[in-house]
Scaffold this active site. Structure first.
Site, short mmCIF file in Angstrom:
data_model
loop_
_atom_site.label_atom_id
_atom_site.label_comp_id
_atom_site.label_asym_id
_atom_site.label_seq_id
_atom_site.Cartn_x
_atom_site.Cartn_y
_atom_site.Cartn_z
CG PHE A 48 -1.86 1.22 1.18
CD1 PHE A 48 -3.03 1.16 0.44
CD2 PHE A 48 -1.55 2.39 1.84
CE1 PHE A 48 -3.89 2.27 0.37
CE2 PHE A 48 -2.39 3.49 1.78
CZ PHE A 48 -3.56 3.43 1.04
CE LYS A 98 -1.17 5.61 7.74
NZ LYS A 98 -0.72 5.16 6.43
CG ASP A 156 5.50 3.87 1.85
OD1 ASP A 156 5.47 4.48 2.94
OD2 ASP A 156 4.51 3.75 1.11
C1 LIG Z 1 -0.96 5.38 5.05
C2 LIG Z 1 0.09 4.99 4.09
C3 LIG Z 1 0.25 5.69 2.88
C4 LIG Z 1 -0.69 6.80 2.45
O1 LIG Z 1 -0.70 7.87 3.34
P1 LIG Z 1 -1.89 8.95 3.25
O2 LIG Z 1 -1.45 10.02 4.23
O3 LIG Z 1 -3.15 8.27 3.62
O4 LIG Z 1 -1.90 9.46 1.86
C5 LIG Z 1 1.27 5.30 2.05
N1 LIG Z 1 2.12 4.30 2.39
C6 LIG Z 1 2.01 3.63 3.54
C7 LIG Z 1 2.98 2.54 3.87
C8 LIG Z 1 0.97 3.93 4.42
O5 LIG Z 1 0.83 3.24 5.55
#
Ligand SMILES: *Cc1c(COP(=O)(O)O)cnc(C)c1O
Length: 394
Positions: free
Chosen positions: A134, A248, A219
């Site tokens: 994701f 986050k 990421d």
């Molecule tokens: C939450 C998340 C995203 C997306 O972040 P948003 O602030 O919702 O756009 C991307 N990569 C990872 C690993 C995430 O946990």
């Protein structure tokens, strides 16, 4: 009289459905709903509320900054963003250059644009990502997201993204040729169910990328800022990516994202290549500085390791037919179930006064504030068998 839930349903697009609880306020690791019911927050706004709710350091930093200057745009610079970029670089061994955005997906958009520009100048035409990964919901980040149910109806995408099974270093090696511009990986897959790879996978990814000249993009939007007991999850394997994305937990609830480039990747962008009107907003930057300062001053990395081990050990010690085990690291765990009853577990936990997240049919995510106390961990572990009983029944 229509309820807040009815009004939400009528006023908002249906993309979220109607969430089960309307929250009114929070303090520390506790939140209260609009009817006055109290919950222990075991999900922390999806690993965002690192300092819990209404933390004095965050309140002070945000209040002071909003009363001083709330916005400058990128036409002007300001001290909080400079301090924050310097602080991040300091936590990353004194190297790197930073771009500040407003969210996770935007941090990944930045990384993808860097990868595409790098590819354009070196004859590299595709990007590799992991199945079930994701990376966000905007079109660039969505093209990297390896979950057919959330991507397929929005394709085709302009970028050639090739997916490999997560955790399989041989598959990654085969997929990364000298025509690959970048490899996007989560150090542990978050939305897929808090799924850690086998030990050594991230190090192998580093070696594969170095050998082929592809950029390694970590990421760490969910895994960083103390969540696993280190500032960054890649530090568990002692390797540095070429590009790191954050969001986050960084702002403690204020919207902020960051993309950090290292080595040659630090200067892929030239003037005019990228931008954001709100990115690096002074209030969010001040919030992030308060989060980083509090984690350091209060010894929260050490605390996360201790409290995370208590939580994981407490769960692992429970013998229950619905509970298969627990996985993850630090204060970032999934309760793994023996059947697809995570919605029932979430609902039973809510009735018992705990907010958790039914992440996958058989996985319930826990990502409480980094300040959760030993007593609060014990309260959750103690309540869990009855929650599992109830979830098995209904
Ligand atoms: C939450 C998340 C995203 C997306 O972040 P948003 O602030 O919702 O756009 C991307 N990569 C990872 C690993 C995430 O946990």
């Amino acid at each position: 009289m229509s309820t807040l839930y009815d009004r939400f349903e009528a006023a908002f697009m249906p993309n979220y459905g109607v969430p089960p609880v309307a929250l009114a306020r929070g303090e520390g690791c506790e939140v209260w709903d609009v009817d006055g019911n109290r919950y222990l927050d075991m999900i922390g706004g999806i690993a965002v509320s690192s300092l819990g709710h209404a933390h004095p350091a965050l309140v002070e930093a945000v209040s002071r900054q909003v009363a001083t200057i709330a916005h400058t745009s990128n036409l002007f610079l300001h001290e909080p963003e400079v301090l924050l970029a310097e602080r991040l670089i300091g936590l990353l061994g004194g190297q790197g250059r930073v771009f500040l955005a407003n969210s996770g997906t935007e941090a990944n958009e930045c990384a993808l644009k860097m990868a595409l520009k790098y590819g354009r100048t070196t004859g590299r035409t595709y990007v590799v990502a992991a199945e079930n990964a994701f990376h966000g919901r905007t079109l660039g980040a969505l093209s990297l997201t390896g979950k057919p149910s959330i991507r397929d109806q929005f394709g085709p995408f302009p970028t050639d993204v090739r997916f490999v099974p997560y955790g399989d270093a041989d598959a990654l090696k085969n997929a990364v040729t000298d025509e690959c511009a970048a490899v996007f990986l989560e150090p542990t897959q978050g939305e897929a169910g808090v799924v850690p790879p086998p030990d050594g996978y991230f190090r192998a990814a580093r070696e594969i990328c170095t050998a082929s000249g592809a950029l390694l993009v970590a990421d760490e939007i969910q895994s960083a800022i103390g969540r696993t007991g280190h500032w960054f999850a890649h530090q568990h394997e002692g390797v540095l990516p070429d590009i790191l994305t954050l969001a986050k937990g960084l702002g403690g609830g204020m919207p902020i994202g960051a993309c950090v480039g290292f080595g040659p990747a630090a200067t892929i962008f030239a003037k005019g290549d990228h931008g954001s009107t709100f990115g690096g907003n002074p209030v969010s930057a001040a919030a992030a500085l308060a989060v980083l300062g509090t984690i350091e001053n209060d010894g929260l990395l050490e605390h996360v390791r201790t409290a995370g081990a208590e939580l994981a050990d407490g769960i692992a010690a429970i013998d229950h037919p619905l509970l298969k085990g627990v996985r993850g690291r630090g204060l970032w765990l999934a309760l793994v179930l023996t059947s697809g009853r995570s919605p029932q577990v979430q609902a039973a936990a809510q009735r018992a006064g705990f907010l958790v997240n039914a992440l996958q049919p058989d996985a319930v995510r826990l990502a409480p504030p980094l300040i959760i106390t030993s007593e609060q961990v014990t309260a959750f572990v103690t309540a869990l068998p009855a929650i599992l009983d109830e979830a098995s029944r209904d």
